[in-house]
Design a protein around this motif. Structure first.
Motif, mmCIF file in Angstrom:
data_model
loop_
_atom_site.group_PDB
_atom_site.id
_atom_site.type_symbol
_atom_site.label_atom_id
_atom_site.label_comp_id
_atom_site.label_asym_id
_atom_site.label_seq_id
_atom_site.Cartn_x
_atom_site.Cartn_y
_atom_site.Cartn_z
ATOM 1 N N GLY A 23 42.586 -7.623 92.488
ATOM 2 C CA GLY A 23 43.867 -8.233 92.531
ATOM 3 C C GLY A 23 44.249 -8.134 94.090
ATOM 4 N N ALA A 24 45.471 -8.786 94.504
ATOM 5 C CA ALA A 24 45.589 -8.864 96.047
ATOM 6 C C ALA A 24 46.834 -7.915 96.325
ATOM 7 N N ILE A 25 46.903 -7.085 97.420
ATOM 8 C CA ILE A 25 47.984 -6.517 97.878
ATOM 9 C C ILE A 25 48.371 -6.843 99.302
ATOM 10 N N ALA A 26 49.470 -7.205 99.549
ATOM 11 C CA ALA A 26 49.838 -7.623 100.835
ATOM 12 C C ALA A 26 50.353 -6.586 101.798
ATOM 13 N N GLY A 28 51.942 -5.990 105.744
ATOM 14 C CA GLY A 28 52.425 -6.317 106.963
ATOM 15 C C GLY A 28 51.675 -7.716 107.105
ATOM 16 N N GLY A 29 51.729 -8.629 106.031
ATOM 17 C CA GLY A 29 51.351 -9.824 106.233
ATOM 18 C C GLY A 29 49.837 -10.084 105.956
ATOM 19 N N ILE A 30 48.946 -8.957 105.868
ATOM 20 C CA ILE A 30 47.902 -8.812 105.746
ATOM 21 C C ILE A 30 47.374 -8.792 104.134
ATOM 22 N N SER A 31 46.462 -9.528 103.579
ATOM 23 C CA SER A 31 46.059 -9.639 102.271
ATOM 24 C C SER A 31 44.910 -8.896 101.904
ATOM 25 N N LEU A 32 44.942 -7.805 101.190
ATOM 26 C CA LEU A 32 43.889 -6.876 100.852
ATOM 27 C C LEU A 32 43.234 -6.994 99.328
ATOM 28 N N VAL A 33 42.248 -7.001 99.320
ATOM 29 C CA VAL A 33 41.612 -6.845 97.697
ATOM 30 C C VAL A 33 41.734 -5.719 97.056
ATOM 31 N N VAL A 191 50.255 2.149 95.191
ATOM 32 C CA VAL A 191 51.685 1.946 95.227
ATOM 33 C C VAL A 191 51.952 1.453 96.626
ATOM 34 N N GLY A 192 52.727 0.310 96.641
ATOM 35 C CA GLY A 192 52.888 -0.392 97.900
ATOM 36 C C GLY A 192 54.430 -0.814 97.613
ATOM 37 N N ASP A 193 54.908 -1.301 99.054
ATOM 38 C CA ASP A 193 56.378 -1.945 99.114
ATOM 39 C C ASP A 193 56.168 -3.261 100.330
ATOM 40 N N GLY A 194 54.827 -3.591 100.432
ATOM 41 C CA GLY A 194 54.716 -4.564 101.441
ATOM 42 C C GLY A 194 54.460 -4.183 102.776
ATOM 43 N N ALA A 195 54.966 -2.714 102.915
ATOM 44 C CA ALA A 195 54.977 -2.274 104.521
ATOM 45 C C ALA A 195 53.721 -1.207 104.606
ATOM 46 N N PHE A 225 59.380 -0.095 94.833
ATOM 47 C CA PHE A 225 57.656 -0.150 94.986
ATOM 48 C C PHE A 225 57.249 -0.828 93.832
ATOM 49 N N THR A 226 55.785 -1.379 94.128
ATOM 50 C CA THR A 226 55.300 -1.885 93.029
ATOM 51 C C THR A 226 53.866 -1.096 92.713
ATOM 52 N N ALA A 227 53.759 -0.834 91.413
ATOM 53 C CA ALA A 227 52.563 0.272 91.223
ATOM 54 C C ALA A 227 51.465 -1.002 90.702
ATOM 55 N N HIS A 228 50.406 -0.949 91.346
ATOM 56 C CA HIS A 228 49.211 -1.855 91.004
ATOM 57 C C HIS A 228 48.291 -0.780 90.031
ATOM 58 N N MET A 229 48.475 -1.050 88.887
ATOM 59 C CA MET A 229 47.826 0.135 87.976
ATOM 60 C C MET A 229 46.445 -0.274 87.846
ATOM 61 N N LEU A 230 45.326 0.533 87.689
ATOM 62 C CA LEU A 230 44.154 0.083 87.471
ATOM 63 C C LEU A 230 43.669 -0.100 86.116
#
Lengths: 246, 145
Positions: A23-26, A28-33, A191-195, A225-230
């Protein structure tokens, strides 16, 4: 702050199709896998990050008379091996609490030592200091650092208080719970909020803290926040409102 | 069998009951199946390290030492402690041909305990992904608004 200098190395071709587990998580403008095994991969830098391995937790409890099955280090390293095979990163960052206690590195058995050494071959390996393992890791390869900056991202164990743009941290062992159709699923999550991002614990015996706990509200504010669940097959981004308390 | 010695000292600490009482009350199988994760409303866990999640122990044992005493005991317990499969089988053959199915327009009193468990049941493995996908759809809907 240590810096990982130089341009990204030429990237070896990965052995497996990666798309299915990602899945992708952004940030600070960087897209991580975000891999559903609980790791982050930064393709541009070919960096793989895992948090809270808690190696030798089984043997740590054993010294206090709690006899857990002692295979946790092997199980954690086996899961890490699959990720390294998949992404072939030029650098691996272990985001702190890599060992359950200060004596952990010395207790790693010979077989697990060999596995770790094979995983480190041909790549940089950075042990970030955690609260369980504040001292530099001795005798197990890699380099130790308190924090690590790569470009605009900062890798550290414990999330800094206040806003921290570009921070990737561990420490909190986030777990989210959702319900649908009368069934409840509880999974480790990013857990992320884009920052900023808090990574799930990777260790086989690591426990979990519900994302609705106060510790997360301090970092992200309430329900922002968004929780990116596994999941079994991929990572599922879940809006904070859907995440249930314990 | 003295089960107390197989119980992590953490468990009574989490549950505030004597180990033996606890083991008698819920049986070994629930412990390694992870059911002790259930906590009480309003109680927030503050230390991530305290809980050794028993399903993790179960997974590791199953992979590395499948004949472990604890797992054998759990299987035995599953057949009798949680639900007595043999008695259930006997009952089903006893009432065969005399089962009446009736759709009620309200919840029958005997069904209340089952209804209360809905949503508390944990889902393991791939079946859980369908639930995650459903919860995920909400995020997409929110983003489109």
């Amino acid at each position: 702050m240590t810096s990982l200098g130089g341009p990204a190395y030429a990237q070896p071709q990965p052995l497996f199709d990666r798309r299915s587990a990602e899945g992708a998580i952004a940030i600070g403008g960087i897209s991580l896998v975000a891999d559903c095994a609980g790791a982050l991969f930064w393709p541009e830098q070919s960096v793989l990050a895992v948090a809270d391995l808690h190696l030798e937790k089984g043997s740590s409890f054993a010294t206090r008379g709690v006899l857990l099955p002692p295979y946790d280090t092997a199980a954690t390293l086996a899961r890490l091996s699959r990720l390294i095979l998949r992404y072939a990163p030029r650098a691996v960052i272990a985001l702190g609490d890599s060992f359950h206690d200060g004596g952990g590195p010395a207790r790693v058995g010979n077989e697990d030592r060999a596995t770790l050494s094979a995983l480190q071959r041909g790549r940089e390996w950075i042990w970030i200091a955690g609260n369980h393992d504040p001292e530099p890791v001795a005798g197990l390869g890699g380099v130790s650092a308190d924090t690590l900056a790569i470009g605009t991202l900062a890798f550290r164990h414990k999330p800094a208080s206040g806003t921290a743009a570009g921070e990737i941290a561990g420490h909190l062992h986030p777990v989210a719970r959702v319900s649908a159709r009368g069934r409840t699923v509880s999974r480790r999550c990013f857990v992320g909020d884009g920052a900023r991002i808090v990574m799930p614990a990777f260790g086989t015996y690591a426990g979990g803290l519900n994302v609705r706990a106060r510790a997360f509200a301090h970092l992200f504010g309430t329900l922002s926040f968004t929780a990116h669940m596994l999941g079994e097959g991929r990572v599922y981004p879940i809006t904070a409102k859907r995440c249930l308390r314990d | 069998m003295n089960w107390d010695q197989y119980l992590s000292p953490l468990v009574p600490k989490l549950l505030h009951v004597a180990p033996h009482t606890f083991m008698l009350a819920v049986g070994v199988v629930e412990i390694i199946a992870g059911l002790i994760e259930r906590r009480f409303p309003g109680q927030e866990k503050s230390r991530r390290e305290v809980t050794i999640s028993t399903d993790l122990v179960y997974d590791v044992l199953r992979k590395h030492q499948p004949d472990h005493l604890l797992l054998r005991a759990a299987r035995g317990d599953a057949a009798t402690g949680l639900l007595d499969i043999r008695r259930l089988g006997e009952m089903l053959s006893r009432i065969r041909g005399r089962i009446i199915h009736k759709a009620l327009d309200h919840v029958s009193p005997l069904a209340v305990p089952v209804m209360l468990e809905i949503g508390r049941e944990q889902v393991y493995g791939e079946a859980g992904d369908a639930i995650l996908a459903e919860a995920e759809a909400e995020l997409v809907k929110e983003a489109m608004q």
